[in-house]
Design a protein around this motif. Structure first.
Motif, mmCIF file in Angstrom:
data_model
loop_
_atom_site.group_PDB
_atom_site.id
_atom_site.type_symbol
_atom_site.label_atom_id
_atom_site.label_comp_id
_atom_site.label_asym_id
_atom_site.label_seq_id
_atom_site.Cartn_x
_atom_site.Cartn_y
_atom_site.Cartn_z
ATOM 1 N N THR A 21 -7.647 -17.031 7.675
ATOM 2 C CA THR A 21 -8.288 -15.897 7.001
ATOM 3 C C THR A 21 -7.695 -14.577 7.463
ATOM 4 N N ILE A 22 -7.505 -14.425 8.764
ATOM 5 C CA ILE A 22 -6.934 -13.188 9.304
ATOM 6 C C ILE A 22 -5.489 -13.016 8.822
ATOM 7 N N LEU A 23 -4.715 -14.090 8.797
ATOM 8 C CA LEU A 23 -3.334 -14.017 8.334
ATOM 9 C C LEU A 23 -3.264 -13.638 6.856
ATOM 10 N N ILE A 24 -4.109 -14.245 6.031
ATOM 11 C CA ILE A 24 -4.110 -13.929 4.599
ATOM 12 C C ILE A 24 -4.501 -12.470 4.371
ATOM 13 N N ARG A 25 -5.519 -12.010 5.071
ATOM 14 C CA ARG A 25 -5.940 -10.611 4.914
ATOM 15 C C ARG A 25 -4.852 -9.647 5.361
ATOM 16 N N SER A 26 -4.185 -9.951 6.464
ATOM 17 C CA SER A 26 -3.136 -9.041 6.945
ATOM 18 C C SER A 26 -1.946 -9.032 5.994
ATOM 19 N N LEU A 27 -1.574 -10.187 5.466
ATOM 20 C CA LEU A 27 -0.473 -10.226 4.500
ATOM 21 C C LEU A 27 -0.835 -9.489 3.214
ATOM 22 N N LEU A 28 -2.075 -9.644 2.773
ATOM 23 C CA LEU A 28 -2.526 -8.942 1.580
ATOM 24 C C LEU A 28 -2.469 -7.420 1.780
ATOM 25 N N LEU A 29 -2.933 -6.949 2.937
ATOM 26 C CA LEU A 29 -2.863 -5.515 3.228
ATOM 27 C C LEU A 29 -1.416 -5.034 3.308
ATOM 28 N N PHE A 30 -0.542 -5.846 3.877
ATOM 29 C CA PHE A 30 0.865 -5.473 3.964
ATOM 30 C C PHE A 30 1.488 -5.342 2.576
ATOM 31 N N VAL A 31 1.213 -6.319 1.709
ATOM 32 C CA VAL A 31 1.783 -6.295 0.356
ATOM 33 C C VAL A 31 1.229 -5.113 -0.435
ATOM 34 N N ILE A 32 -0.070 -4.904 -0.392
ATOM 35 C CA ILE A 32 -0.673 -3.772 -1.107
ATOM 36 C C ILE A 32 -0.131 -2.453 -0.576
ATOM 37 N N GLY A 33 -0.007 -2.336 0.736
ATOM 38 C CA GLY A 33 0.525 -1.107 1.324
ATOM 39 C C GLY A 33 1.972 -0.859 0.955
ATOM 40 N N THR A 34 2.766 -1.920 0.887
ATOM 41 C CA THR A 34 4.166 -1.778 0.507
ATOM 42 C C THR A 34 4.298 -1.347 -0.952
ATOM 43 N N ILE A 35 3.527 -1.976 -1.822
ATOM 44 C CA ILE A 35 3.556 -1.593 -3.238
ATOM 45 C C ILE A 35 3.044 -0.173 -3.410
ATOM 46 N N ASP A 36 1.991 0.169 -2.678
ATOM 47 C CA ASP A 36 1.427 1.510 -2.784
ATOM 48 C C ASP A 36 2.412 2.580 -2.322
ATOM 49 N N SER A 37 3.231 2.264 -1.330
ATOM 50 C CA SER A 37 4.184 3.262 -0.828
ATOM 51 C C SER A 37 5.262 3.592 -1.859
ATOM 52 N N ILE A 38 5.472 2.697 -2.829
ATOM 53 C CA ILE A 38 6.425 2.984 -3.901
ATOM 54 C C ILE A 38 5.876 4.081 -4.805
ATOM 55 N N TYR A 39 4.591 4.011 -5.093
ATOM 56 C CA TYR A 39 3.972 4.964 -6.008
ATOM 57 C C TYR A 39 3.502 6.236 -5.323
ATOM 58 N N TRP A 40 3.167 6.161 -4.051
ATOM 59 C CA TRP A 40 2.690 7.330 -3.312
ATOM 60 C C TRP A 40 3.509 7.432 -2.038
ATOM 61 N N PRO A 41 4.572 8.250 -2.056
ATOM 62 C CA PRO A 41 5.476 8.330 -0.901
ATOM 63 C C PRO A 41 4.801 8.792 0.390
ATOM 64 N N ALA A 42 3.719 9.524 0.281
ATOM 65 C CA ALA A 42 3.014 9.970 1.484
ATOM 66 C C ALA A 42 1.900 9.008 1.828
ATOM 67 N N ASP A 43 2.143 7.725 1.632
ATOM 68 C CA ASP A 43 1.125 6.696 1.849
ATOM 69 C C ASP A 43 0.596 6.756 3.266
ATOM 70 N N ILE A 44 -0.691 6.546 3.395
ATOM 71 C CA ILE A 44 -1.356 6.655 4.677
ATOM 72 C C ILE A 44 -0.892 5.562 5.641
ATOM 73 N N LEU A 45 -0.511 4.403 5.141
ATOM 74 C CA LEU A 45 -0.039 3.328 6.013
ATOM 75 C C LEU A 45 1.272 3.705 6.681
ATOM 76 N N ARG A 46 2.094 4.462 5.992
ATOM 77 C CA ARG A 46 3.342 4.903 6.588
ATOM 78 C C ARG A 46 3.092 5.966 7.668
ATOM 79 N N SER A 47 2.075 6.780 7.457
ATOM 80 C CA SER A 47 1.761 7.834 8.425
ATOM 81 C C SER A 47 1.206 7.278 9.720
ATOM 82 N N TYR A 48 0.439 6.198 9.626
ATOM 83 C CA TYR A 48 -0.218 5.656 10.797
ATOM 84 C C TYR A 48 0.437 4.372 11.239
#
Length: 108
Positions: A81-108
């Protein structure tokens, strides 16, 4: 069984990270003094609070696992469960960084 204090701290950290993200994302370093002070107040505090709360969430999630250390199925399900959630957050964050260059995941 929700812990209200943790939920309030999550609200503080998410709101603060959004404020800081937009502050840096839009390069708003001049302007209204009150808004700049609010952004400066949350800078650093919100991300630290979020990281601490993430760790506490994992600890609370694994509470059953700690009380039953010999249950291999429970341990593997928790890990999965923890692995699936972390991979899901990673994928969503990576896709989001394409559309929003100042993505919060990149900042932190």
């Amino acid at each position: 069984h929700r812990i209200i204090g943790l939920d309030l701290a999550r609200v503080f950290s998410i709101f603060g990270m959004m404020v800081v993200n937009y502050h840096f994302g839009f390069g708003a370093f001049e302007g209204n003094k009150i808004l700049l002070e609010i952004a400066n107040f949350f800078s650093g505090r919100a991300s630290a609070t979020f990281v601490i709360l993430a760790g506490m969430g994992l600890i609370l999630f694994a509470k059953k696992t700690r009380s039953n250390p010999n249950d291999k199925d429970l341990i593997s399900n928790s890990r999965r469960t923890i692995l699936i959630r972390s991979l899901l957050l990673f994928v969503i964050g990576t896709i989001d960084s394409i559309y929003w260059p100042a993505d919060i995941l990149r900042s932190y």
